[in-house]
Design a protein around this motif. Structure first.
Motif, PDB file in Angstrom:
ATOM      1  N   GLU A 155      13.127   7.059  42.328  1.00 40.66           N
ATOM      2  CA  GLU A 155      14.450   6.823  41.755  1.00 40.66           C
ATOM      3  C   GLU A 155      14.612   5.405  41.219  1.00 40.66           C
ATOM      4  OE1 GLU A 155      16.654   7.697  45.278  1.00 40.66           O
ATOM      5  OE2 GLU A 155      17.195   9.719  44.618  1.00 40.66           O
ATOM      6  N   TYR A 156      13.729   4.520  41.634  1.00 40.04           N
ATOM      7  CA  TYR A 156      13.894   3.110  41.288  1.00 40.04           C
ATOM      8  C   TYR A 156      12.837   2.700  40.254  1.00 40.04           C
ATOM      9  CZ  TYR A 156      14.337  -1.947  41.827  1.00 40.04           C
ATOM     10  OH  TYR A 156      14.520  -3.272  41.599  1.00 40.04           O
ATOM     11  N   SER A 170      19.240  -0.524  38.425  1.00 44.97           N
ATOM     12  CA  SER A 170      19.039   0.763  39.076  1.00 44.97           C
ATOM     13  C   SER A 170      19.673   0.806  40.463  1.00 44.97           C
ATOM     14  CB  SER A 170      17.537   1.070  39.193  1.00 44.97           C
ATOM     15  OG  SER A 170      16.946   1.103  37.909  1.00 44.97           O
ATOM     16  N   ALA A 187      22.744  -0.220  41.014  1.00 40.08           N
ATOM     17  CA  ALA A 187      24.189  -0.218  40.837  1.00 40.08           C
ATOM     18  C   ALA A 187      24.856   0.910  41.617  1.00 40.08           C
ATOM     19  CB  ALA A 187      24.537  -0.116  39.355  1.00 40.08           C
ATOM     20  N   ALA A 188      24.171   2.068  41.740  1.00 34.09           N
ATOM     21  CA  ALA A 188      24.747   3.194  42.475  1.00 34.09           C
ATOM     22  C   ALA A 188      24.849   2.901  43.969  1.00 34.09           C
ATOM     23  CB  ALA A 188      23.901   4.442  42.245  1.00 34.09           C
ATOM     24  N   ARG A 189      24.058   1.930  44.459  1.00 32.97           N
ATOM     25  CA  ARG A 189      24.075   1.595  45.878  1.00 32.97           C
ATOM     26  C   ARG A 189      24.954   0.384  46.202  1.00 32.97           C
ATOM     27  NH1 ARG A 189      22.833   5.961  46.150  1.00 32.97           N
ATOM     28  NH2 ARG A 189      20.863   6.926  46.759  1.00 32.97           N
ATOM     29  N   ARG A 203      26.321   1.310  49.492  1.00 33.40           N
ATOM     30  CA  ARG A 203      26.714   2.702  49.675  1.00 33.40           C
ATOM     31  C   ARG A 203      25.471   3.558  49.836  1.00 33.40           C
ATOM     32  NH1 ARG A 203      31.549   4.549  48.743  1.00 33.40           N
ATOM     33  NH2 ARG A 203      32.041   2.762  47.388  1.00 33.40           N
ATOM     34  N   ARG A 255      23.267   7.197  50.525  1.00 38.04           N
ATOM     35  CA  ARG A 255      23.190   8.434  49.762  1.00 38.04           C
ATOM     36  C   ARG A 255      24.317   9.406  50.111  1.00 38.04           C
ATOM     37  NH1 ARG A 255      18.827  10.133  47.033  1.00 38.04           N
ATOM     38  NH2 ARG A 255      17.575   8.537  48.102  1.00 38.04           N
TER      39      ARG A 255
END
Length: 701
Positions: free
Chosen positions: A56-57, A63, A65-67, A98, A100
């Protein structure tokens, strides 16, 4: 025997531990952020902390940013930017991420900013760890903050020391990193000793501060009862947690260090490729005991220093091998040449700090040639060249090329022929390398130089007044390429070197400067020559010293040949006359000029003989060749006054003696020359040949 015993010990699997698993066991992940490319590399533990898979990375911070929630990311960016702006080396903060499943958790990140020599940030290396548990427990927050600070400091020791050791290339560089004041501050110790294993003994190579070592322990056996010897012998660290323990375990050593107020110590074996290469002792005066985390950090530190030492040792071995090979390919000695002062120098590209077997194909040579005047100055060939590439193959090709070029020149071939044959040899050597070269054939009795250039930079000439000029020489293709393309014509340039003038030949490593034009580099070298000392050896040292200060990875070869000026002799006199073919008046004028010149030069009773020989040589040149003849008269400096007659013609065919017979009207020319002169000969010139004869004449009143 002690050394064999130390080597025979079975090592625990995976010991000593690499810093990476030590960080992982402490639930720390690591990252490396390249600020030039923007790539943000993370290890497996860091992926787990951010709850993201390697698939995913993609290596970009975006990449994550979602976490990382927006506000947290903005705060972190501001913190990093401020640290880079104000010159800080480190930063650290807590932030939320954040997972999963959507839940928020706390992490702690800490980074070390690495800058280049100009102070510009280039990389950030650091750690991340899960901090949720410690921040959720408010009762133990202060204790955990202190523990976190201690852990940060310990991790900093490894990071900063490893970053400093990354620039160390030699063993001395490693020693300088760990023993200076900054090194001691990084390690947190009061004093330090560092030793290397040599033939079953430990030799101390560094101590800090000065005089920190104990008298009598400069060289010790591995089987002696000293803590460093034990660490090396057993391949295990020795931690001494109190003065009482030190005095009990090492009674021989303790009395000598009581003045240092030592409260604890750590002695670490330096191990590389499963064998001990040295040991390091860190002595503390402000602490007692070592926590498990501190022991792990010190073991990791010892591993990092051992790897740097091994890398430095291998580098120095490679350097010694490269320099030995290069020196073996160069002439072992330079012959003494009557009538000239010679200086040669070579600077390896290793002086510029290049790594690997980075040796070049630069070379110089000085070749005594046949045809020297009896009792006078000699004839010599001066060579400078550079084989393409910087490796052992380039050095091997250079050695072969130098030998064959020397052989061709010593056989008496013309300079153009020497260069052409060397090019064919290199082409047939089945190598993809080519070489630039410049060959100058010098007659030191007359100062005449025949110069041939194959893609090399032009020579320089230093005048008797110290001024330096570039002599532009028409040249051919580099050696190897001219044979490949069937263009073996090498024009020959004739020039003269007056007494006291010096010919300077060098490779491009002396004149090329990063970011500068070649012409600018040559002008810079000319300025250095003009301002340099008169002695050729001192001048050569100064030029090489300038190249050392400038740095660079290219080799430098240098040859300086100065035609010696004899103060007790009169200056060389010269008269030159051009005689065109088919022009009786030109021949008549030449005879009158020669007659007047011989009398004015004080030839005395030998005037008629000199005129007769000169007339015979001119006539032969006009009869047996199709071009003009050039006659030159010189008074040679040196032991005994001699007058030399030279006649040049464009034919390369050598004269030969013939029996004239009783009624013959020709064939007696060379017999006449042989009888009347005190010495005569023929020299191959680039565009033809030169017949010469010499006469001993009286000194002027």
């Amino acid at each position: 025997m002690a050394e064999q015993g130390a080597r025979a010990l079975a090592l625990p699997e995976g010991w000593p531990a690499h810093p990476d698993p030590i960080l992982a066991l402490n639930r720390m992940g690591s990252f490396d952020w390249d600020l030039d490319t923007g790539l943000f590399s993370m290890d497996a533990q860091a992926h787990r902390i951010f709850d993201i898979t390697p698939q995913e990375y993609d290596g970009r911070p975006e990449s994550l940013a979602a976490r990382v929630p927006g506000g947290e990311g903005t705060r972190l960016d501001a913190l990093v930017a401020q640290a880079m702006k104000d010159g800080s080396e480190n930063y650290g903060t807590y932030l939320r991420v954040r997972r999963r499943d959507g839940s928020l958790t706390w992490i702690h990140t800490q980074g070390h900013i690495r800058r280049d020599t100009t102070g510009r940030p280039r990389r950030i290396i650091g750690i991340v760890r899960d901090a949720t548990e410690e921040l959720n427990d408010s009762a133990g927050l202060q204790e955990r903050a202190a523990r976190d600070a201690a852990r940060r400091q310990q991790t900093n020791v490894v990071q900063v020391t490893t970053a400093a050791l990354a620039h160390a290339r030699t063993v001395q560089d490693v020693i300088d990193v760990v023993k200076d004041t900054h090194g001691l501050a990084r390690l947190g110790s009061t004093s330090l000793v560092l030793g290397l294993v040599e033939a079953g003994r430990i030799r101390l190579v560094a101590e800090g501060p000065s005089a920190a070592s104990v008298p009598g322990t400069r060289v010790t056996r591995i089987d002696e009862p000293y803590p460093m010897s034990e660490a090396v012998r057993t391949l295990s660290p020795r931690f001494i947690e109190s003065p009482e323990e030190f005095a009990e375990r090492y009674p021989i050593l303790w009395p000598h260090i009581t003045d240092l107020n030592i409260t604890s110590a750590a002695y670490l074996p330096l191990i590389a490729q499963a064998r001990p290469i040295g040991g390091m002792g860190l002595l503390y005066s402000d602490r007692r005991g070592f926590t498990p985390e501190e022991r792990d950090v010190l073991v990791a530190l010892g591993s990092s220093i051992a790897q740097s030492l091994q890398r430095a040792m291998l580098y120095e071995q490679e350097k010694d091998l490269a320099q030995s090979l290069q020196q073996a390919m160069l002439p072992r000695t330079i012959p003494s040449v009557p009538g000239a002062d010679i200086a040669v120098r070579y600077r390896s590209g290793y002086a510029g700090g290049s790594l690997g077997r980075d040796i070049g194909g630069d070379w110089y040579d000085l070749i005594p040639l046949p045809g020297a005047c009896p009792g006078g100055a000699g004839r010599v060939g001066a060579v400078i060249g550079d084989v393409q590439g910087h490796d052992t193959h380039a050095a091997a090709v250079m050695g072969q090329l130098r030998i064959v070029l020397r052989a061709y020149a010593a056989e008496g071939h013309t300079p153009a022929t020497v260069m052409a044959r060397a090019s064919v040899f290199l082409h047939e050597l089945d190598t993809d390398r080519f070489a630039t070269c410049l060959y100058a054939e010098a007659d030191l009795s007359t100062g005449v130089l025949q110069v041939v250039r194959a893609g090399h930079i032009d020579p320089l000439v230093r005048g008797t007044d110290g001024s330096c000029r570039r002599v532009e020489i028409d040249g051919g293709l580099p050696l190897g390429l001219s044979a490949e393309f069937g263009s073996l014509e090498y024009p020959v340039c004739s020039m003269e070197l007056d007494p006291g003038e010096a010919l300077i030949l060098c490779t491009d490593g002396l004149v090329e400067q990063p970011g500068a034009d070649l012409d600018d580099g040559i002008r810079s070298v000319c300025a250095s020559v003009t301002a340099g000392p008169d002695d050729v050896r001192e001048l050569a040292d100064e030029l090489i010293g300038t190249a050392e200060l400038r740095g660079g990875d290219d080799d430098v070869a240098l040859l300086i040949l100065r035609r010696r000026a004899l103060a007790e002799r009169q200056a060389v006199e010269r008269i030159r006359q051009h005689v065109a073919p088919g022009d009786p008046e030109a021949l008549t004028r030449a005879r009158h000029t020669i007659g007047a010149a011989v009398r004015s030069l004080g030839a005395g009773e030998r005037s008629d003989e000199i005129e007769l020989v000169a007339d015979e040589l001119i006539t032969n040149a006009l009869m047996h060749t199709e071009g003009p003849a050039v006659v030159t008269l010189r008074v040679l400096s040196g032991p005994g006054r001699r007058l030399r007659v030279e006649v040049e013609d464009p034919s390369s065919a050598l004269p030969r003696r013939r029996e004239a017979g009783a009624q013959g009207v020709s064939g007696r020319g060379l017999l006449l020359v042989d009888r009347l002169t005190d010495g005569w000969g023929v020299e191959a010139r680039g565009s033809g040949k030169c017949l010469w004869g010499e006469f001993e004449v009286p000194e002027p009143d």
